[in-house]
Design a protein around this motif. Sequence first.
Motif, PDB file in Angstrom:
ATOM      1  N   MET A 263      43.945  31.000  28.501  1.00 30.57           N
ATOM      2  CA  MET A 263      45.039  30.695  29.420  1.00 30.57           C
ATOM      3  C   MET A 263      44.687  31.192  30.807  1.00 30.57           C
ATOM      4  O   MET A 263      44.083  32.251  30.960  1.00 30.57           O
ATOM      5  CB  MET A 263      46.339  31.378  28.976  1.00 30.57           C
ATOM      6  N   ARG A 264      45.083  30.402  31.797  1.00 35.89           N
ATOM      7  CA  ARG A 264      44.899  30.763  33.199  1.00 35.89           C
ATOM      8  C   ARG A 264      46.265  30.762  33.877  1.00 35.89           C
ATOM      9  O   ARG A 264      47.039  29.814  33.739  1.00 35.89           O
ATOM     10  CB  ARG A 264      44.000  29.748  33.913  1.00 35.89           C
ATOM     11  N   LEU A 265      46.545  31.832  34.602  1.00 32.46           N
ATOM     12  CA  LEU A 265      47.823  31.992  35.274  1.00 32.46           C
ATOM     13  C   LEU A 265      47.937  31.048  36.467  1.00 32.46           C
ATOM     14  O   LEU A 265      47.014  30.947  37.279  1.00 32.46           O
ATOM     15  CB  LEU A 265      47.977  33.448  35.737  1.00 32.46           C
ATOM     16  N   ILE A 266      49.060  30.351  36.578  1.00 29.63           N
ATOM     17  CA  ILE A 266      49.350  29.512  37.745  1.00 29.63           C
ATOM     18  C   ILE A 266      50.260  30.289  38.690  1.00 29.63           C
ATOM     19  O   ILE A 266      49.983  30.441  39.868  1.00 29.63           O
ATOM     20  CB  ILE A 266      50.021  28.185  37.333  1.00 29.63           C
TER      21      ILE A 266
ATOM     22  N   ALA B 261      51.449  28.869  33.221  1.00 29.60           N
ATOM     23  CA  ALA B 261      50.016  29.037  32.960  1.00 29.60           C
ATOM     24  C   ALA B 261      49.467  27.736  32.395  1.00 29.60           C
ATOM     25  O   ALA B 261      50.219  26.864  31.954  1.00 29.60           O
ATOM     26  CB  ALA B 261      49.778  30.179  31.979  1.00 29.60           C
ATOM     27  N   THR B 262      48.144  27.619  32.417  1.00 29.22           N
ATOM     28  CA  THR B 262      47.464  26.486  31.813  1.00 29.22           C
ATOM     29  C   THR B 262      46.749  26.974  30.563  1.00 29.22           C
ATOM     30  O   THR B 262      45.979  27.934  30.624  1.00 29.22           O
ATOM     31  CB  THR B 262      46.433  25.883  32.791  1.00 29.22           C
ATOM     32  N   LEU B 263      47.018  26.326  29.449  1.00 32.06           N
ATOM     33  CA  LEU B 263      46.373  26.652  28.178  1.00 32.06           C
ATOM     34  C   LEU B 263      45.253  25.656  27.944  1.00 32.06           C
ATOM     35  O   LEU B 263      45.468  24.446  28.024  1.00 32.06           O
ATOM     36  CB  LEU B 263      47.394  26.580  27.036  1.00 32.06           C
ATOM     37  N   ASN B 264      44.042  26.144  27.694  1.00 30.33           N
ATOM     38  CA  ASN B 264      42.889  25.294  27.420  1.00 30.33           C
ATOM     39  C   ASN B 264      42.388  25.580  26.015  1.00 30.33           C
ATOM     40  O   ASN B 264      42.232  26.741  25.641  1.00 30.33           O
ATOM     41  CB  ASN B 264      41.761  25.566  28.419  1.00 30.33           C
ATOM     42  N   PHE B 265      42.131  24.524  25.256  1.00 28.81           N
ATOM     43  CA  PHE B 265      41.598  24.685  23.907  1.00 28.81           C
ATOM     44  C   PHE B 265      40.758  23.465  23.554  1.00 28.81           C
ATOM     45  O   PHE B 265      40.837  22.429  24.211  1.00 28.81           O
ATOM     46  CB  PHE B 265      42.717  24.893  22.875  1.00 28.81           C
TER      47      PHE B 265
END
Length: 132
Positions: A39-42, A47-51
């Motif tokens: 996850m990257r904080l916006i 946040a943006t979750l990448n998987f």
Amino acid sequence: MTSITRLTATALTLGALVPAAAMATGVHSNPQLGGNPQMRLIDNHHATLNFASDRLPRTAAGKVDAKITFVNGARVSHIKPVGTHGYDIKYTARVSSTTALKLHQKYTVKFRLGDAKTVSRFVKLFAVGEHG
């Protein structure tokens, strides 16, 4: 009579080919989560979750067939494919929380991808540009 028999045979053949065509495009009936989700904080509440996972099937409405839930009640929306990682497809989703998200904290996330069983993972929240 011949035309009815021919139409029936054609319909049965096409009905049998549709699942085969879906499998040929790489859709898995039991997709597996690949690697570690990140996850990257916006901002404080987003946040943006990448998987990554096997290619996920689509619902009748055309959306990605996945349900992602956070134990803290954060809402997950806009799940979409964004690229590939080896043989897996990379997906991104937007996370919205009513409480402030904290950098470097681990959140329990449950993934239900297609018809696969739900799996839980700890996902750490990073700042944009920070490597996990």
